[in-house]
Design a protein around this motif. Sequence first.
Motif, PDB file in Angstrom:
ATOM      1  N   ASP A  13       0.804  -1.217   0.000  1.00 59.77           N
ATOM      2  CA  ASP A  13       0.000   0.000   0.000  1.00 59.77           C
ATOM      3  C   ASP A  13       0.839   1.270   0.000  1.00 59.77           C
ATOM      4  N   PHE A  14       2.158   1.139   0.045  1.00 63.29           N
ATOM      5  CA  PHE A  14       3.044   2.277   0.230  1.00 63.29           C
ATOM      6  C   PHE A  14       3.718   2.664  -1.078  1.00 63.29           C
ATOM      7  N   SER A  15       3.750   3.955  -1.373  1.00 65.18           N
ATOM      8  CA  SER A  15       4.435   4.448  -2.570  1.00 65.18           C
ATOM      9  C   SER A  15       5.770   5.070  -2.173  1.00 65.18           C
ATOM     10  N   SER A  16       6.847   4.447  -2.597  1.00 72.19           N
ATOM     11  CA  SER A  16       8.170   4.964  -2.251  1.00 72.19           C
ATOM     12  C   SER A  16       8.472   6.285  -2.959  1.00 72.19           C
ATOM     13  N   ASP A  17       7.632   6.685  -3.908  1.00 72.13           N
ATOM     14  CA  ASP A  17       7.807   7.974  -4.583  1.00 72.13           C
ATOM     15  C   ASP A  17       7.642   9.143  -3.617  1.00 72.13           C
ATOM     16  N   LEU A  18       7.004   8.905  -2.494  1.00 75.45           N
ATOM     17  CA  LEU A  18       6.772   9.955  -1.507  1.00 75.45           C
ATOM     18  C   LEU A  18       8.005  10.257  -0.652  1.00 75.45           C
ATOM     19  N   VAL A  19       8.988   9.372  -0.687  1.00 74.74           N
ATOM     20  CA  VAL A  19      10.154   9.464   0.196  1.00 74.74           C
ATOM     21  C   VAL A  19      11.228  10.346  -0.418  1.00 74.74           C
ATOM     22  N   ASP A  20      11.713  11.294   0.379  1.00 81.68           N
ATOM     23  CA  ASP A  20      12.877  12.096   0.012  1.00 81.68           C
ATOM     24  C   ASP A  20      14.098  11.335   0.507  1.00 81.68           C
ATOM     25  N   GLU A  21      14.806  10.680  -0.396  1.00 86.40           N
ATOM     26  CA  GLU A  21      15.900   9.784  -0.007  1.00 86.40           C
ATOM     27  C   GLU A  21      17.044  10.493   0.706  1.00 86.40           C
ATOM     28  N   ILE A  25      13.639   8.841   6.488  1.00 76.96           N
ATOM     29  CA  ILE A  25      13.985   7.475   6.880  1.00 76.96           C
ATOM     30  C   ILE A  25      12.713   6.649   6.815  1.00 76.96           C
ATOM     31  N   VAL A  26      12.836   5.437   6.266  1.00 73.12           N
ATOM     32  CA  VAL A  26      11.721   4.499   6.191  1.00 73.12           C
ATOM     33  C   VAL A  26      12.074   3.298   7.058  1.00 73.12           C
ATOM     34  N   LEU A  70      14.039   7.985  17.092  1.00 70.39           N
ATOM     35  CA  LEU A  70      13.810   8.634  15.799  1.00 70.39           C
ATOM     36  C   LEU A  70      12.457   9.342  15.762  1.00 70.39           C
ATOM     37  N   ILE A  71      11.451   8.757  16.400  1.00 68.16           N
ATOM     38  CA  ILE A  71      10.130   9.393  16.461  1.00 68.16           C
ATOM     39  C   ILE A  71      10.229  10.744  17.170  1.00 68.16           C
ATOM     40  N   VAL A  72      10.989  10.795  18.244  1.00 72.36           N
ATOM     41  CA  VAL A  72      11.163  12.035  18.999  1.00 72.36           C
ATOM     42  C   VAL A  72      11.911  13.082  18.167  1.00 72.36           C
ATOM     43  N   GLU A  73      12.907  12.650  17.414  1.00 73.29           N
ATOM     44  CA  GLU A  73      13.772  13.571  16.684  1.00 73.29           C
ATOM     45  C   GLU A  73      13.218  14.034  15.343  1.00 73.29           C
ATOM     46  N   ALA A  74      12.334  13.256  14.730  1.00 71.87           N
ATOM     47  CA  ALA A  74      11.831  13.578  13.385  1.00 71.87           C
ATOM     48  C   ALA A  74      10.901  14.787  13.410  1.00 71.87           C
ATOM     49  N   LYS A  75      10.946  15.556  12.341  1.00 68.49           N
ATOM     50  CA  LYS A  75      10.021  16.685  12.204  1.00 68.49           C
ATOM     51  C   LYS A  75       8.588  16.197  12.042  1.00 68.49           C
ATOM     52  N   LYS A  76       8.441  15.069  11.304  1.00 73.22           N
ATOM     53  CA  LYS A  76       7.105  14.524  11.034  1.00 73.22           C
ATOM     54  C   LYS A  76       7.203  13.004  11.007  1.00 73.22           C
ATOM     55  N   VAL A  77       6.160  12.339  11.518  1.00 76.13           N
ATOM     56  CA  VAL A  77       6.096  10.874  11.504  1.00 76.13           C
ATOM     57  C   VAL A  77       4.824  10.471  10.771  1.00 76.13           C
ATOM     58  N   VAL A  78       4.983   9.571   9.807  1.00 76.95           N
ATOM     59  CA  VAL A  78       3.847   9.079   9.036  1.00 76.95           C
ATOM     60  C   VAL A  78       3.821   7.556   9.177  1.00 76.95           C
ATOM     61  N   VAL A  79       2.669   7.019   9.599  1.00 75.69           N
ATOM     62  CA  VAL A  79       2.488   5.570   9.681  1.00 75.69           C
ATOM     63  C   VAL A  79       1.629   5.172   8.494  1.00 75.69           C
ATOM     64  N   TRP A  80       2.145   4.260   7.709  1.00 74.08           N
ATOM     65  CA  TRP A  80       1.463   3.874   6.482  1.00 74.08           C
ATOM     66  C   TRP A  80       1.021   2.450   6.580  1.00 74.08           C
TER      67      TRP A  80
END
Length: 80
Positions: A13-21, A25-26, A70-80
């Motif tokens: 269900d996940f599109s890797s096109d959304l990730v800024d490499e 971090i995935v 990493l959850i604490v440090e990230a600007k945004k967290v997305v659960v897919w």
Amino acid sequence: MVNTLWLVRKLGDFSSDLVDEERDIVILIQDGVLRIPTKKGWFVCKEDAQARGIKVPESIAKSYEEIAQLIVEAKKVVVW
């Protein structure tokens, strides 16, 4: 700093096109660990892999504790 932390439960269900490499971090969790990542910045939840009997290289494994940090440090967290 991590811009977006992606926690991916199921790869289908996940599109890797959304990730800024360069800045994202995935981390594959739950059934997402059934596929070993090969891209830079992609990791597997160590405990989820162990629960499913999957051996992954330490270089791509993240523990629950590391993921929580990493959850604490990230600007945004997305659960897919």
